[in-house]
Motif scaffolding. Sequence first.
Motif, PDB file in Angstrom:
ATOM      1  N   MET A   1       0.833  -1.177   0.000  1.00 45.71           N
ATOM      2  CA  MET A   1       0.000   0.000   0.000  1.00 45.71           C
ATOM      3  C   MET A   1       0.892   1.261   0.000  1.00 45.71           C
ATOM      4  O   MET A   1       1.888   1.308   0.698  1.00 45.71           O
ATOM      5  CB  MET A   1      -0.897  -0.015   1.237  1.00 45.71           C
ATOM      6  N   THR A   2       0.525   2.242  -0.758  1.00 43.75           N
ATOM      7  CA  THR A   2       1.309   3.467  -0.884  1.00 43.75           C
ATOM      8  C   THR A   2       1.151   4.332   0.366  1.00 43.75           C
ATOM      9  O   THR A   2       0.041   4.630   0.785  1.00 43.75           O
ATOM     10  CB  THR A   2       0.848   4.259  -2.122  1.00 43.75           C
ATOM     11  N   MET A  20      -9.090  12.649   2.355  1.00 38.47           N
ATOM     12  CA  MET A  20      -9.058  12.509   0.886  1.00 38.47           C
ATOM     13  C   MET A  20      -8.175  11.330   0.479  1.00 38.47           C
ATOM     14  O   MET A  20      -8.565  10.509  -0.360  1.00 38.47           O
ATOM     15  CB  MET A  20      -8.488  13.770   0.233  1.00 38.47           C
ATOM     16  N   LEU A  21      -6.987  11.261   1.056  1.00 38.80           N
ATOM     17  CA  LEU A  21      -6.033  10.210   0.686  1.00 38.80           C
ATOM     18  C   LEU A  21      -6.545   8.827   1.078  1.00 38.80           C
ATOM     19  O   LEU A  21      -6.449   7.879   0.288  1.00 38.80           O
ATOM     20  CB  LEU A  21      -4.678  10.480   1.347  1.00 38.80           C
ATOM     21  N   ALA A  22      -7.098   8.710   2.290  1.00 38.56           N
ATOM     22  CA  ALA A  22      -7.617   7.428   2.756  1.00 38.56           C
ATOM     23  C   ALA A  22      -8.745   6.934   1.859  1.00 38.56           C
ATOM     24  O   ALA A  22      -8.850   5.734   1.572  1.00 38.56           O
ATOM     25  CB  ALA A  22      -8.091   7.548   4.203  1.00 38.56           C
ATOM     26  N   ARG A  23      -9.557   7.858   1.381  1.00 32.14           N
ATOM     27  CA  ARG A  23     -10.674   7.513   0.495  1.00 32.14           C
ATOM     28  C   ARG A  23     -10.171   6.865  -0.799  1.00 32.14           C
ATOM     29  O   ARG A  23     -10.874   6.098  -1.432  1.00 32.14           O
ATOM     30  CB  ARG A  23     -11.478   8.784   0.201  1.00 32.14           C
ATOM     31  N   HIS A  24      -8.937   7.183  -1.176  1.00 30.23           N
ATOM     32  CA  HIS A  24      -8.353   6.625  -2.399  1.00 30.23           C
ATOM     33  C   HIS A  24      -7.377   5.483  -2.109  1.00 30.23           C
ATOM     34  O   HIS A  24      -6.591   5.103  -2.975  1.00 30.23           O
ATOM     35  CB  HIS A  24      -7.669   7.743  -3.199  1.00 30.23           C
ATOM     36  N   LYS A  45      10.282   6.278   5.667  1.00 30.89           N
ATOM     37  CA  LYS A  45      10.542   6.293   4.212  1.00 30.89           C
ATOM     38  C   LYS A  45       9.236   6.198   3.413  1.00 30.89           C
ATOM     39  O   LYS A  45       8.974   5.216   2.735  1.00 30.89           O
ATOM     40  CB  LYS A  45      11.464   5.132   3.807  1.00 30.89           C
ATOM     41  N   PRO A  46       8.382   7.238   3.502  1.00 30.47           N
ATOM     42  CA  PRO A  46       7.107   7.208   2.774  1.00 30.47           C
ATOM     43  C   PRO A  46       7.343   7.215   1.261  1.00 30.47           C
ATOM     44  O   PRO A  46       8.435   7.542   0.802  1.00 30.47           O
ATOM     45  CB  PRO A  46       6.424   8.500   3.227  1.00 30.47           C
TER      46      PRO A  46
END
Length: 120
Positions: A1-2, A20-24, A45-46
Amino acid sequence: MTCILVVDDSPTELHVISTMLARHGYTVVTASSGEEGMSRAREIKPDLVLMDVVMPGLNGFQATRQLSQDPLTADIPIVMVTTKDQETDKVWAMRQGARDYIVKPVREKELIRSLKEILS
């Protein structure tokens, strides 16, 4: 997962962008200062960092420059997400190592398009 690291001193902005990010389907980690953002980036290290500019202490331009020059984090793309909408701010952000520049209020479609483009 990104994994996306969101660095912003506003709890409201952290919540809105994280939602917003979690929704995607992105995994989200947050930091509320430039210093904390740099520490988190080195630690986890994202895949990408979303960086606010105006923060107390280490601002987003300074944090971006330091992350871009650090061998541990230099390969992590950074997108500036800020209220500063002057062309000179955008040019300066790119000179510090940012890959894109999004002006708040963040529009979900624009944010996700930018992330997909950079991460592909």
